[in-house]
Each structure stands twice: as structure tokens, then as C-alpha cells.
Design a protein around this motif. Sequence first.
Motif, short mmCIF file in Angstrom:
data_model
loop_
_atom_site.label_atom_id
_atom_site.label_comp_id
_atom_site.label_asym_id
_atom_site.label_seq_id
_atom_site.Cartn_x
_atom_site.Cartn_y
_atom_site.Cartn_z
N ALA A 246 9.09 -0.25 -2.27
CA ALA A 246 7.85 0.51 -2.30
C ALA A 246 7.65 1.20 -3.65
CB ALA A 246 7.84 1.53 -1.17
N LEU A 247 8.72 1.74 -4.21
CA LEU A 247 8.60 2.41 -5.51
C LEU A 247 8.25 1.41 -6.61
CD1 LEU A 247 11.50 5.02 -5.30
CD2 LEU A 247 9.03 5.40 -5.05
N ASN A 248 8.79 0.20 -6.55
CA ASN A 248 8.41 -0.84 -7.52
C ASN A 248 6.94 -1.19 -7.38
OD1 ASN A 248 11.53 -2.46 -6.83
ND2 ASN A 248 11.08 -1.20 -8.60
N ALA A 249 6.47 -1.31 -6.14
CA ALA A 249 5.06 -1.65 -5.89
C ALA A 249 4.14 -0.56 -6.43
CB ALA A 249 4.83 -1.86 -4.40
N ILE A 250 4.50 0.69 -6.22
CA ILE A 250 3.70 1.80 -6.72
C ILE A 250 3.70 1.83 -8.25
CG2 ILE A 250 3.56 4.33 -6.81
CD1 ILE A 250 4.55 4.25 -3.83
N ALA A 251 4.85 1.57 -8.84
CA ALA A 251 4.93 1.53 -10.31
C ALA A 251 4.07 0.39 -10.87
CB ALA A 251 6.39 1.36 -10.74
N THR A 252 4.06 -0.75 -10.20
CA THR A 252 3.24 -1.87 -10.63
C THR A 252 1.76 -1.50 -10.59
OG1 THR A 252 4.90 -3.42 -9.81
CG2 THR A 252 2.70 -4.30 -10.18
N ALA A 253 1.39 -0.67 -9.65
CA ALA A 253 -0.01 -0.23 -9.50
C ALA A 253 -0.31 0.98 -10.39
CB ALA A 253 -0.30 0.09 -8.04
N GLY A 254 0.49 1.24 -11.39
CA GLY A 254 0.21 2.31 -12.34
C GLY A 254 0.77 3.66 -11.98
N GLY A 255 1.51 3.74 -10.88
CA GLY A 255 2.12 5.01 -10.50
C GLY A 255 1.20 5.89 -9.67
N PHE A 256 1.72 7.03 -9.31
CA PHE A 256 0.98 8.00 -8.49
C PHE A 256 -0.12 8.68 -9.28
CE2 PHE A 256 5.28 8.17 -6.50
CZ PHE A 256 4.92 7.80 -5.21
N THR A 257 -1.17 9.10 -8.59
CA THR A 257 -2.16 9.98 -9.20
C THR A 257 -1.68 11.41 -8.97
OG1 THR A 257 -3.48 10.24 -7.18
CG2 THR A 257 -4.03 8.36 -8.60
N PRO A 258 -2.29 12.39 -9.62
CA PRO A 258 -1.86 13.79 -9.42
C PRO A 258 -2.00 14.27 -7.97
CG PRO A 258 -3.17 13.61 -11.40
CD PRO A 258 -3.24 12.27 -10.72
N ARG A 259 -2.86 13.66 -7.17
CA ARG A 259 -3.08 14.10 -5.79
C ARG A 259 -2.23 13.33 -4.77
NH1 ARG A 259 -8.29 13.27 -7.77
NH2 ARG A 259 -8.38 11.40 -6.53
N SER A 260 -1.35 12.46 -5.20
CA SER A 260 -0.60 11.60 -4.29
C SER A 260 0.37 12.36 -3.40
CB SER A 260 0.22 10.58 -5.09
OG SER A 260 -0.61 9.74 -5.81
N GLU A 261 0.46 11.92 -2.15
CA GLU A 261 1.52 12.36 -1.24
C GLU A 261 2.71 11.48 -1.56
OE1 GLU A 261 4.08 13.70 0.87
OE2 GLU A 261 2.22 14.70 1.40
N LYS A 262 3.78 12.07 -2.07
CA LYS A 262 4.92 11.29 -2.58
C LYS A 262 6.07 11.17 -1.60
CE LYS A 262 3.68 12.33 -7.25
NZ LYS A 262 3.42 13.50 -8.00
N ARG A 263 5.89 11.64 -0.36
CA ARG A 263 6.98 11.58 0.63
C ARG A 263 6.76 10.52 1.69
NH1 ARG A 263 6.92 17.54 2.55
NH2 ARG A 263 4.72 17.09 2.32
#
Length: 187
Positions: free
Chosen positions: A134-151
Motif C-alpha cells: 500500500a505504501l508503494n502504491a501511495i508513493a507511486t501516486a505522488g504521496g499523501f496530500t496534507p489532508r490525508s488520513e495516514k492510518r
Amino acid sequence: MRLLICMLALLVGACASVDTATIASGPRYTDQQMDENYPLGVGDKVRLTVYREENLSGEFPVGPAGTISVPLIGTVPVTGESADAVAEAIRMRLADGYLKDPRVNVELVQLRPYFILGEVSDPGRYEYASGLTALNAIATAGGFTPRSEKRVLYIRAAGTEGEQAYRLTADLRIRPGDTLRVGERLF
């Protein structure tokens, strides 16, 4: 006044916490590679090799109807079947009046993509890679935005109706055809 402060504290605490009863666990957190019984589906691409028959060999995408079109024998249903089962079905159809003792091999060339939406910088469709987390997939999509729920990450598996909440950890695995949604945190 105390009642108002207590209510406000409960509200903030409820918004900041994640409901652990809704979080799934299980095989998505194990380090299992995809097995040889991977069920083919729409969006996959296979390489068909018929020994000494180059005109019958090639790469074939699984179409919207869940079939591949093979020279001589036409459409072959493949959805939900393993590559070995498809190879055997093609072998039997080729042996039925077309070739004497055909040797057929089917291998996966490209797995169906995954999709990611929500609070990531570049939501969209991405090619699946073996062992994707999941973390690789999120990184491929440019990472989290400032409003992202990261848990928590919400995943809708291919062919299912609803999404399931998963605790976002380094070992959470993504499968071909999954749709991932990164939620928005309130505070």
C-alpha cells in the motif's frame, strides 16, 4: 460549562480516533507472493506459446468478455481460471482436429492495474507490480496530500461491491484490480 467542555473533548477524541472494530486483518498483511493459481481477469495479458507453431503463439489481452482470441480455435474463456488451466483448455481444443500432440504454455505478462483515489497527489490508474504494498502504491501516486488520513486505507477488491478499511502499515499488500481510497482526516 463543564458539560460543554466534556462534550467538546469527546467530539474531538471521536474524530481523531479510528474505529478499530471496522479495520480488517488477514492475508493482506502476510508476505505471500501471488501463487501460480492466480485467477485471470479482464485487463490481464497472457503470453501463449505453442511449441513449433509460431503463428499460434503471441501475447493476448483478456478482453471485456473475459476471453482471449486464439488463432484457429477462436475465443477461449479465461476469467477465474489459472494460466495452467487455460493452457490445458487450449491444448485440448488444438488437439481436437488441428494439431497432433500440441504443447502449450500460458504465462502472465501483465496483471490488471490497480486504481487509487482520494487524498493522494496524483490519483488514477497504475500498473501492478508483483509484491506491491500500500505504501508503494501511495508513493507511486505522488504521496499523501496534507489532508490525508495516514492510518487507514480503504480497499475495494476487484469484483466486490464494498470497500474494507485496513490499518495502513508497511506490510499491507495490494492485489491486481484493487481500488484504493485514501481518506481525509478531519483535524
